[in-house]
Structure formats: C-alpha cells, structure tokens
Design an enzyme around this catalytic site. Structure first.
Site, short mmCIF file in Angstrom:
data_model
loop_
_atom_site.label_atom_id
_atom_site.label_comp_id
_atom_site.label_asym_id
_atom_site.label_seq_id
_atom_site.Cartn_x
_atom_site.Cartn_y
_atom_site.Cartn_z
N MET A 26 41.37 -17.07 53.83
CA MET A 26 41.45 -16.75 55.27
C MET A 26 40.52 -17.70 56.01
O MET A 26 39.30 -17.65 55.83
CB MET A 26 41.08 -15.29 55.51
CG MET A 26 42.14 -14.33 54.99
SD MET A 26 41.63 -12.59 55.05
CE MET A 26 40.62 -12.48 53.57
N GLU A 27 41.12 -18.56 56.80
CA GLU A 27 40.38 -19.61 57.50
C GLU A 27 39.26 -19.01 58.35
O GLU A 27 39.48 -18.11 59.15
CB GLU A 27 41.35 -20.41 58.38
CG GLU A 27 40.74 -21.57 59.12
CD GLU A 27 40.22 -22.65 58.19
OE1 GLU A 27 39.49 -23.52 58.68
OE2 GLU A 27 40.54 -22.63 56.99
N CYS A 121 49.89 -21.26 57.45
CA CYS A 121 48.87 -21.17 58.51
C CYS A 121 49.52 -21.13 59.89
O CYS A 121 50.31 -22.00 60.24
CB CYS A 121 47.91 -22.35 58.43
SG CYS A 121 46.67 -22.33 59.75
N LYS A 162 52.22 -21.25 49.34
CA LYS A 162 52.12 -20.02 50.12
C LYS A 162 52.90 -20.22 51.41
O LYS A 162 52.73 -21.24 52.10
CB LYS A 162 50.65 -19.68 50.44
CG LYS A 162 50.49 -18.36 51.21
CD LYS A 162 49.03 -17.89 51.18
CE LYS A 162 48.90 -16.49 51.76
NZ LYS A 162 48.76 -16.47 53.22
N ASN A 221 51.99 -10.49 50.13
CA ASN A 221 50.78 -10.49 50.95
C ASN A 221 51.12 -9.99 52.34
O ASN A 221 52.21 -10.20 52.83
CB ASN A 221 50.21 -11.93 51.00
CG ASN A 221 49.10 -12.11 52.01
OD1 ASN A 221 49.20 -12.95 52.91
ND2 ASN A 221 48.04 -11.35 51.90
N GLU A 223 49.27 -6.97 55.37
CA GLU A 223 49.18 -5.57 55.85
C GLU A 223 48.95 -4.57 54.71
O GLU A 223 49.45 -3.45 54.75
CB GLU A 223 50.45 -5.23 56.65
CG GLU A 223 50.23 -4.31 57.83
CD GLU A 223 49.24 -4.83 58.88
OE1 GLU A 223 48.60 -3.99 59.53
OE2 GLU A 223 49.10 -6.07 59.06
#
Length: 333
Positions: A26-27, A121, A162, A221, A223
């Site tokens: 997570m950036e 992203c 991803k 991936n 929630e």
C-alpha cells in the site's frame, strides 16, 4: 471450491501448497517500518504472512541503481526478509517492457525472491504517466510487460501480476484475462474493483471467478476487514488465497483471525508494537510522527482505545510526549 493446477513452476507450486495470506503493498502505508511491525505481530500470533510485497518502485527511463532498490526494500540487506522472517517480493511499476525486464533482472541480482508487476495502482499521477491501472485498457501491452520480465529473470524466480477489474469499467475483463493467460505470469492477484471504484465499498469478489479458470493460482484482495469477509471472499471468488490490505493495518490480528476467529491481539499487547514503531527508522522525527498518526487513525476504526489515544495526541508534535501518552495508557492496567 474447485482447485486448478498450478503452473509447472516449482517455486510457485511450493508457495501455494496451502492457502496463502499476503500483506498488501500500500503506497505510503506499508513501507519497510510498517512491514516490519505487522509481520512481527503476525509471527507472534502464530500465523506469519506467507510473504509481503514492497511498495511499487517506479521504472521510467533507465535501469535503477542499487541504492534505489535498497531504499525501497532495505530487507534486501537481510535475504529480502523482515526481522521476523517474512519474505518480501519486489514490486515494479512501468510501461516499457524491455526496461521493466532489465530492472526486474537488477532486482533479482540484488536478491529479490520474486518480482510482482503493478497494474492496479489508481493514483492519478501514476496513471497520467502510463503506469498502474491505466494499463488495464491496454491488455496486450500488459501481456508484453509480463512476458518480457518472465523471459528475462532467472527461471527459478517467480513473476506475478496484480490487477484491478478494469480501469473505468469491467467491459474488457475477457481481454485482460486472455492477456494474463498468455503472459507467462506464475500467479495473479486481483483487487476486486475498477480504478474508478477506487476503495469505495463494496468489492466485487464474484468477478474474480473467471480468472480462477486460468492455469495459475489467483489471490483475491479488497474490502476484507474481518473473518466473515475473508470467508465470503474465498467463496465468491472461488480461491482460498487472500491478500490483506487496509484491514490488516486497522486490525493487525486480522491475519490470524482469518483462519482462527478467536485469536485476538488486545490493546495492551499492541501498545508494545506502537512503541516499537515510534523507535523505528524514518527520514525525520516529524515524518515518523506523521506516519504513526496515520496508523493510529486507522487503528481507531478497530480499537476503541485507539480513538481515546487519538484524541489525546492528535495535536502533539513531540515524539517523546506521544511515547509518554502510550506508556501511560499501558500502565493504567
């Protein structure tokens, strides 16, 4: 839940011999310090992450020098593992196949155990420079990037991708699926929303199902905040493999609760890890305080005690004062 054959890659077959649990990249959030803390907690709880993925390293005009890789992934100094032993896969983001391949090779030469390619992203700046999720609108280029990397890095090192479900919508999911199938990727992680949907609930886990027909493992991936979400995601997505993101930062015991809902990290135990965070490496003390407050704000969604602490420290600008507030909370018991 049906199972599909793993690709013939021996490392992949070994990695996916059991359901995997990953800590998401997570950036601006899961940087090396946060990875160290969260993987330590998971290890202490008896359910370590199978691996984590670094924040993306942006590839633009040349092969990056070693110091850039070391800055993003200091774990390269320690066999590319966190202090608790969790492997870190190196994530690259870019749009030039040959350049991505050469940077992936450079990362492998420094000790990367696997390469992950970012096509998910949603950041506007990244997308405007033809990186991240905008490439979901160019499936053939996405395929070429993955193939170039797969063909260039040593055969024993896995290459994964991803993605999201699309850029503005899901209309070209079939093209994306075909591109991934033809790319040579060893596995695929899917954030079950489009770029346009961002991080807004819900996640559309059921749209992952079509990808589980590919001859590669698929990781779901998006929630996943508790055990029930994890179970529902696995059922709807038709995969046992999960990547945990914001839920794992908000409740650092989520990793253990996915498989054992009775496991719990209480607030007192978590204080020790917060103090470790505040003694961690950062460019400046103010940067460290900012990062800690970001984490505490997220923890306040998972722990009532975090909300109380947040109200006490949100205006503090001195690290020692924050540490003393945490210690006082710990000593109240």
């Amino acid at each position: 839940m049906s199972q599909h054959p793993h690709s013939a890659h021996p490392a992949t077959a070994q990695l996916f011999s059991n359901p995997v649990r990953l800590l998401a990249p997570m950036e601006g959030l899961t940087d090396p310090l946060m990875r160290q803390i969260l993987t330590q907690i998971a290890s202490d709880l008896g359910r370590p992450y199978d691996w984590s993925v670094s924040e993306f390293i942006r590839v633009t005009h040349h092969v990056l020098p070693a110091h850039v890789f070391y800055r993003f992934v200091p774990e390269l100094n320690h066999q590319c593992k966190t202090a608790s032993g969790t492997p870190i896969h190196i994530q690259l983001l870019g749009s030039e196949p040959e350049l991505m391949a050469q940077n992936a090779l450079a990362a492998c030469e420094l000790g990367a155990p696997a390469i992950d390619l970012n096509f998910g992203c949603p950041a506007k700046t990244v997308n405007n420079h033809r990186g991240g999720s905008v490439l979901l609108d160019e499936p053939s280029l996405m395929r070429d990037i993955i193939s170039a990397v797969r063909d260039t890095v040593p055969s024993h090192i896995p290459v994964s991708a991803k993605i999201r479900l699309g850029y503005t919508d899901t209309s070209n999911l079939d093209d994306i699926r075909k591109a991934i199938a033809d790319s040579g990727a060893n596995w695929l992680t899917i954030h079950a929303r489009t770029k346009t949907q961002g991080y807004k609930p819900p996640a559309y886990w059921e749209k992952i199902v079509g990808f589980t027909e590919l001859a590669m493992p698929v990781i779901a991936n998006g929630e996943i905040w508790n055990n029930q979400h994890a179970q529902r995601c696995c059922e709807q997505a038709n995969t046992p493999h999960l990547m945990l993101g914001r839920g794992a930062v908000t409740r650092p015991d989520l990793i253990a609760q996915v498989d054992n809902p009775d496991t719990e990290l209480d607030w007192q135990a978590l204080i020790t890890h917060q103090l470790a965070f505040l003694h961690g490496d950062a460019k400046t003390e103010m940067a460290l305080i900012g990062r800690y407050k970001q984490w505490l704000a997220m923890l306040s969604k998972g722990y009532a005690e975090a909300k109380v602490l947040w109200d006490d420290i949100k205006k503090l600008r001195d690290k020692q004062a924050i540490i003393e507030q945490l210690q006082a909370q710990r000593d109240e018991v």
